[in-house]
Design a protein around this motif. Structure first.
Motif, mmCIF file in Angstrom:
data_model
loop_
_atom_site.group_PDB
_atom_site.id
_atom_site.type_symbol
_atom_site.label_atom_id
_atom_site.label_comp_id
_atom_site.label_asym_id
_atom_site.label_seq_id
_atom_site.Cartn_x
_atom_site.Cartn_y
_atom_site.Cartn_z
ATOM 1 N N SER A 128 0.787 -1.057 0.201
ATOM 2 C CA SER A 128 0.084 0.037 0.067
ATOM 3 C C SER A 128 0.787 1.313 0.050
ATOM 4 N N ASP B 43 0.561 3.581 1.612
ATOM 5 C CA ASP B 43 0.742 4.323 2.962
ATOM 6 C C ASP B 43 1.903 3.734 3.641
ATOM 7 N N HIS C 146 -5.145 11.866 -3.623
ATOM 8 C CA HIS C 146 -5.166 11.155 -2.368
ATOM 9 C C HIS C 146 -5.803 12.172 -1.411
ATOM 10 N N LEU D 203 -3.066 -0.144 -6.913
ATOM 11 C CA LEU D 203 -4.523 0.459 -6.479
ATOM 12 C C LEU D 203 -4.363 1.823 -6.222
ATOM 13 N N ASP D 204 -3.341 2.415 -6.782
ATOM 14 C CA ASP D 204 -3.432 4.046 -6.500
ATOM 15 C C ASP D 204 -4.780 4.832 -7.003
ATOM 16 N N ARG E 233 -7.699 3.444 -4.889
ATOM 17 C CA ARG E 233 -7.697 3.924 -3.311
ATOM 18 C C ARG E 233 -7.975 5.366 -3.170
ATOM 19 N N ASN E 234 -7.300 6.305 -4.216
ATOM 20 C CA ASN E 234 -7.725 7.578 -4.221
ATOM 21 C C ASN E 234 -9.032 8.002 -4.485
ATOM 22 N N LEU F 63 -11.567 6.101 -3.509
ATOM 23 C CA LEU F 63 -12.487 5.798 -2.172
ATOM 24 C C LEU F 63 -12.039 7.146 -1.297
ATOM 25 N N ALA F 64 -11.044 7.767 -1.377
ATOM 26 C CA ALA F 64 -10.523 8.834 -0.404
ATOM 27 C C ALA F 64 -11.265 10.287 -1.053
#
Length: 240
Positions: A17, A19, A82, A118-119, A122-123, A125-126
């Motif tokens: 991830s 993160d 992000h 999954l950049d 994931r972004n 979703l944020a």
């Protein structure tokens, strides 16, 4: 170095991830404050007023020309952000028409196998705000679409996007809020489609060598050649 471990690192199997990765430190570069644009007034002072047509061309839905452009396009770039402000742009490609126009305000983009970073996902979703740039080979004009994205797993939609009997795991649904055609200047300055501008891929090292040079270190030529061939085989087997 085993090919499986290299492909694992490249993300064919997985990738940590974002993160969990330390962000690189930015090099300190300073300019005289007098030469740094600080506000919109200073920015506007550098340019002529926006042409009325450039403002008027923006729509909040997909007209017939925009829909036709999307159905011809085999490639788009999607911009996401992000929650902490880091921006990202990712290419998405498939046979022309792979992006489905569900109605004049809704697009569906299949998510094909990738490196599992999954950049973009994931972004979304944020922060669901996305920007799309549609490209058609041979066209100097592009189409820009902005909107709000959602990740969906609706079975019938995904089945309709199957290729080679492989169904995507999810689709990116985009609710369109702004759409407009972008003029040809950038592509014409780049002479993007000109045969004279085509560069030999041999002008730079292989993808495998460049990544390994920047990470664990590239192996000897024989092993690198084997890894390059294995990567090409992985491409053939994992496009869908």
């Amino acid at each position: 170095m085993a090919a499986s471990s290299v492909f694992h690192g490249l993300g064919f199997l997985s990738w940590p991830s974002p993160d969990h990765r330390k962000e690189p430190e930015l090099a300190a570069t300073t300019f005289d404050a007098a030469h740094v644009i600080q506000d919109e007034a200073a920015l506007a002072a550098l340019f002529e007023p926006t042409h009325a047509l450039a403002v008027q061309k923006s729509r909040d839905s997909l007209g017939p020309h925009a829909q036709a452009f999307i159905r011809r396009s085999p490639l788009l770039c999607i911009g996401t952000q992000h929650r902490d402000g880091r921006a990202d742009v990712s290419p998405r490609g498939d046979p022309a028409g792979f992006v489905r126009v569900l109605d004049d305000r809704t697009l569906a983009i299949p998510d094909r196998p990738g490196n599992n970073r999954l950049d973009s996902l994931r972004n979304i979703l944020a922060n669901p705000s996305v920007g799309l740039l549609f490209i058609i080979p041979g066209f100097d004009e592009t189409l820009r679409v902005n909107g709000q994205a959602t990740l969906v797993t609706e079975p019938e939609l995904l089945r309709s996007m199957s290729i080679q009997q492989r169904t995507p795991s999810l689709a990116i649904l985009v609710h369109v809020t702004e759409v407009f055609l972008h003029c040809a200047k950038a592509f014409r300055r780049a002479h993007l489609w000109s045969d004279e501008q085509r560069q030999a891929r041999s002008g730079m090292p292989s993808l495998m060598k460049m990544i390994l040079d920047d990470t664990t270190g590239a192996p000897d030529d024989a092993e690198l050649c084997r890894l390059d061939e294995a990567l090409e085989d992985a491409y053939r087997k994992t496009l869908y």
